[in-house]
Design a protein around this motif. Structure first.
Motif, PDB file in Angstrom:
ATOM      1  N   LEU A 101     -52.459 -58.209 -25.175  1.00 26.33           N
ATOM      2  CA  LEU A 101     -53.473 -57.196 -25.425  1.00 26.33           C
ATOM      3  C   LEU A 101     -52.863 -55.813 -25.240  1.00 26.33           C
ATOM      4  O   LEU A 101     -52.050 -55.596 -24.343  1.00 26.33           O
ATOM      5  N   ALA A 102     -53.275 -54.865 -26.090  1.00 26.69           N
ATOM      6  CA  ALA A 102     -52.737 -53.506 -25.999  1.00 26.69           C
ATOM      7  C   ALA A 102     -53.710 -52.551 -25.311  1.00 26.69           C
ATOM      8  O   ALA A 102     -53.309 -51.475 -24.877  1.00 26.69           O
ATOM      9  N   VAL A 103     -54.989 -52.914 -25.238  1.00 30.83           N
ATOM     10  CA  VAL A 103     -55.993 -52.094 -24.557  1.00 30.83           C
ATOM     11  C   VAL A 103     -56.906 -53.022 -23.765  1.00 30.83           C
ATOM     12  O   VAL A 103     -57.002 -54.225 -24.061  1.00 30.83           O
ATOM     13  N   PRO A 104     -57.592 -52.504 -22.735  1.00 30.88           N
ATOM     14  CA  PRO A 104     -58.545 -53.344 -21.996  1.00 30.88           C
ATOM     15  C   PRO A 104     -59.630 -53.879 -22.922  1.00 30.88           C
ATOM     16  O   PRO A 104     -60.064 -53.199 -23.858  1.00 30.88           O
ATOM     17  N   VAL A 105     -60.085 -55.098 -22.642  1.00 32.24           N
ATOM     18  CA  VAL A 105     -61.126 -55.685 -23.490  1.00 32.24           C
ATOM     19  C   VAL A 105     -62.483 -55.044 -23.238  1.00 32.24           C
ATOM     20  O   VAL A 105     -63.392 -55.148 -24.065  1.00 32.24           O
ATOM     21  N   THR A 106     -62.649 -54.373 -22.093  1.00 31.53           N
ATOM     22  CA  THR A 106     -63.861 -53.619 -21.760  1.00 31.53           C
ATOM     23  C   THR A 106     -65.127 -54.455 -21.953  1.00 31.53           C
ATOM     24  O   THR A 106     -66.001 -54.100 -22.764  1.00 31.53           O
ATOM     25  N   PRO A 107     -65.267 -55.565 -21.246  1.00 29.43           N
ATOM     26  CA  PRO A 107     -66.448 -56.409 -21.441  1.00 29.43           C
ATOM     27  C   PRO A 107     -67.713 -55.750 -20.916  1.00 29.43           C
ATOM     28  O   PRO A 107     -67.679 -54.995 -19.930  1.00 29.43           O
ATOM     29  N   ARG A 108     -68.827 -56.033 -21.568  1.00 24.20           N
ATOM     30  CA  ARG A 108     -70.105 -55.505 -21.095  1.00 24.20           C
ATOM     31  C   ARG A 108     -71.231 -56.444 -21.520  1.00 24.20           C
ATOM     32  O   ARG A 108     -71.160 -57.090 -22.563  1.00 24.20           O
ATOM     33  N   LEU A 109     -72.253 -56.529 -20.683  1.00 23.27           N
ATOM     34  CA  LEU A 109     -73.427 -57.347 -20.979  1.00 23.27           C
ATOM     35  C   LEU A 109     -74.476 -56.492 -21.671  1.00 23.27           C
ATOM     36  O   LEU A 109     -74.760 -55.375 -21.251  1.00 23.27           O
ATOM     37  N   VAL A 110     -75.027 -57.025 -22.753  1.00 24.04           N
ATOM     38  CA  VAL A 110     -76.063 -56.305 -23.500  1.00 24.04           C
ATOM     39  C   VAL A 110     -77.193 -57.263 -23.823  1.00 24.04           C
ATOM     40  O   VAL A 110     -76.986 -58.474 -23.931  1.00 24.04           O
ATOM     41  N   ALA A 111     -78.397 -56.724 -23.952  1.00 23.39           N
ATOM     42  CA  ALA A 111     -79.565 -57.507 -24.340  1.00 23.39           C
ATOM     43  C   ALA A 111     -80.061 -56.964 -25.672  1.00 23.39           C
ATOM     44  O   ALA A 111     -80.856 -56.015 -25.718  1.00 23.39           O
ATOM     45  N   PHE A 112     -79.548 -57.518 -26.767  1.00 24.54           N
ATOM     46  CA  PHE A 112     -79.844 -57.051 -28.114  1.00 24.54           C
ATOM     47  C   PHE A 112     -80.032 -58.249 -29.034  1.00 24.54           C
ATOM     48  O   PHE A 112     -79.874 -59.400 -28.632  1.00 24.54           O
ATOM     49  N   GLU A 113     -80.347 -57.944 -30.287  1.00 32.12           N
ATOM     50  CA  GLU A 113     -80.178 -58.929 -31.336  1.00 32.12           C
ATOM     51  C   GLU A 113     -78.679 -59.058 -31.616  1.00 32.12           C
ATOM     52  O   GLU A 113     -77.881 -58.198 -31.229  1.00 32.12           O
ATOM     53  N   LEU A 114     -78.274 -60.136 -32.303  1.00 29.06           N
ATOM     54  CA  LEU A 114     -76.847 -60.412 -32.461  1.00 29.06           C
ATOM     55  C   LEU A 114     -76.113 -59.274 -33.165  1.00 29.06           C
ATOM     56  O   LEU A 114     -75.036 -58.862 -32.734  1.00 29.06           O
ATOM     57  N   LYS A 115     -76.680 -58.734 -34.245  1.00 24.15           N
ATOM     58  CA  LYS A 115     -75.981 -57.674 -34.968  1.00 24.15           C
ATOM     59  C   LYS A 115     -75.822 -56.432 -34.102  1.00 24.15           C
ATOM     60  O   LYS A 115     -74.768 -55.788 -34.093  1.00 24.15           O
ATOM     61  N   GLU A 116     -76.868 -56.075 -33.371  1.00 26.11           N
ATOM     62  CA  GLU A 116     -76.784 -54.909 -32.488  1.00 26.11           C
ATOM     63  C   GLU A 116     -75.721 -55.122 -31.414  1.00 26.11           C
ATOM     64  O   GLU A 116     -74.995 -54.183 -31.049  1.00 26.11           O
ATOM     65  N   ALA A 117     -75.620 -56.351 -30.909  1.00 23.91           N
ATOM     66  CA  ALA A 117     -74.599 -56.639 -29.899  1.00 23.91           C
ATOM     67  C   ALA A 117     -73.202 -56.439 -30.469  1.00 23.91           C
ATOM     68  O   ALA A 117     -72.332 -55.824 -29.832  1.00 23.91           O
ATOM     69  N   LEU A 118     -72.968 -56.947 -31.696  1.00 21.47           N
ATOM     70  CA  LEU A 118     -71.653 -56.805 -32.319  1.00 21.47           C
ATOM     71  C   LEU A 118     -71.364 -55.354 -32.715  1.00 21.47           C
ATOM     72  O   LEU A 118     -70.203 -54.969 -32.871  1.00 21.47           O
ATOM     73  N   ASP A 119     -72.411 -54.548 -32.887  1.00 22.48           N
ATOM     74  CA  ASP A 119     -72.234 -53.144 -33.243  1.00 22.48           C
ATOM     75  C   ASP A 119     -72.016 -52.259 -32.023  1.00 22.48           C
ATOM     76  O   ASP A 119     -71.935 -51.028 -32.149  1.00 22.48           O
ATOM     77  N   THR A 120     -71.916 -52.859 -30.842  1.00 25.14           N
ATOM     78  CA  THR A 120     -71.688 -52.089 -29.612  1.00 25.14           C
ATOM     79  C   THR A 120     -70.443 -51.219 -29.745  1.00 25.14           C
ATOM     80  O   THR A 120     -69.405 -51.662 -30.221  1.00 25.14           O
ATOM     81  N   SER A 121     -70.560 -49.970 -29.308  1.00 20.13           N
ATOM     82  CA  SER A 121     -69.436 -49.031 -29.394  1.00 20.13           C
ATOM     83  C   SER A 121     -68.583 -49.127 -28.131  1.00 20.13           C
ATOM     84  O   SER A 121     -69.104 -49.287 -27.016  1.00 20.13           O
TER      85      SER A 121
END
Length: 245
Positions: A157-177
């Motif tokens: 990996l070249a950058v941190p994966v920066t994981p985060r928990l979100v409560a969205f619909e699937l598309k909104e989750a994948l659109d996380t910035s």
């Protein structure tokens, strides 16, 4: 709406294994399910011979991917020495493997494919309650037990994966910035050559991403069954390509 764990994957090289014929080792365009499960297993500290925990992880985790860039193809003409098959001996390291007599070593020629400068966002969720939780997976990705990599050990990996928990619909989750890799998202776009076209891939039902025309469904062979004989089974994946404004 449900809870997802989202994280990003970027590296100068990645290799998402596909069915290999002969000496060729092709790479898919997006992270395979087996690669993502392997990355999560490494972060959790699950050893490769811990079959029960690996099976539990496989049975309980769902995966979706958003590809901002699949990277460019890079092909490596690869040579390696391997000893003749010896069922009575187990090799525990590469050094141990090459310690056999020279006349028992064989040279293997292969072509290995990599994706260079690809950028993907991954969302995972749990199909059912289990020994794993999304909080546990998030903590593991922030402080992995074993070194995670992008398909092959030679692809860190070249950058941190920066994981985060979100409560969205699937598309909104994948659109996380996520934070920019460089100094700004605009610099990232120029550096990685990102266009406005993105591709979503997910498992589940075709309308899990929303009501869109142009959703395609297909089978891919990346569901791990057993690591010993290196067996995989097919699963259904849905794909949609959109132009973002």
């Amino acid at each position: 709406m449900m809870q997802y764990l989202v994280f990003r994957l970027y590296g100068p090289m990645a290799s998402w294994g596909e069915a290999a014929v002969g000496g060729d080792r092709p790479s898919g365009l997006t992270p395979s399910r087996s690669a993502v499960l392997g990355l999560l297993g490494a972060a959790l500290g699950i050893k490769r011979d811990d079959v029960s925990r690996l099976d539990a992880l496989r049975a309980e985790v769902g995966i979706a991917v958003k590809a901002y860039s699949c990277g460019s193809l890079m092909r490596d003409y690869h040579t390696a020495q391997v000893p003749s098959q010896d069922r009575k001996r187990t090799f525990y390291s590469r050094k141990d493997e090459l310690s056999v007599e020279k006349e028992k070593l064989n040279t293997v020629l292969s072509s290995r494919d990599y994706r260079s400068d690809g950028y993907w966002v991954v969302a995972v969720w749990l199909w059912q309650e289990s020994e794993f939780t999304l909080d546990m997976l998030e903590a593991a990705l922030k402080k992995p037990a074993f070194t995670p990599y992008l398909g092959r050990k030679a692809c860190p990996l070249a950058v941190p994966v920066t994981p985060r928990l979100v409560a969205f619909e699937l598309k909104e989750a994948l659109d996380t910035s996520f934070p920019p890799i460089l100094f700004s998202h605009e610099q990232d776009r120029r550096w990685l050559g990102l266009g406005n076209t993105v591709t979503y891939l997910w498992q589940g039902t075709a309308d899990d991403l929303g009501e869109y025309e142009g959703v395609q469904s297909c089978q891919v062979w990346d569901e791990p069954i057993s690591r010993e004989p290196w067996q995989f089974s097919a699963r259904q994946v849905h794909q949609l390509t959109l132009v973002e404004e």
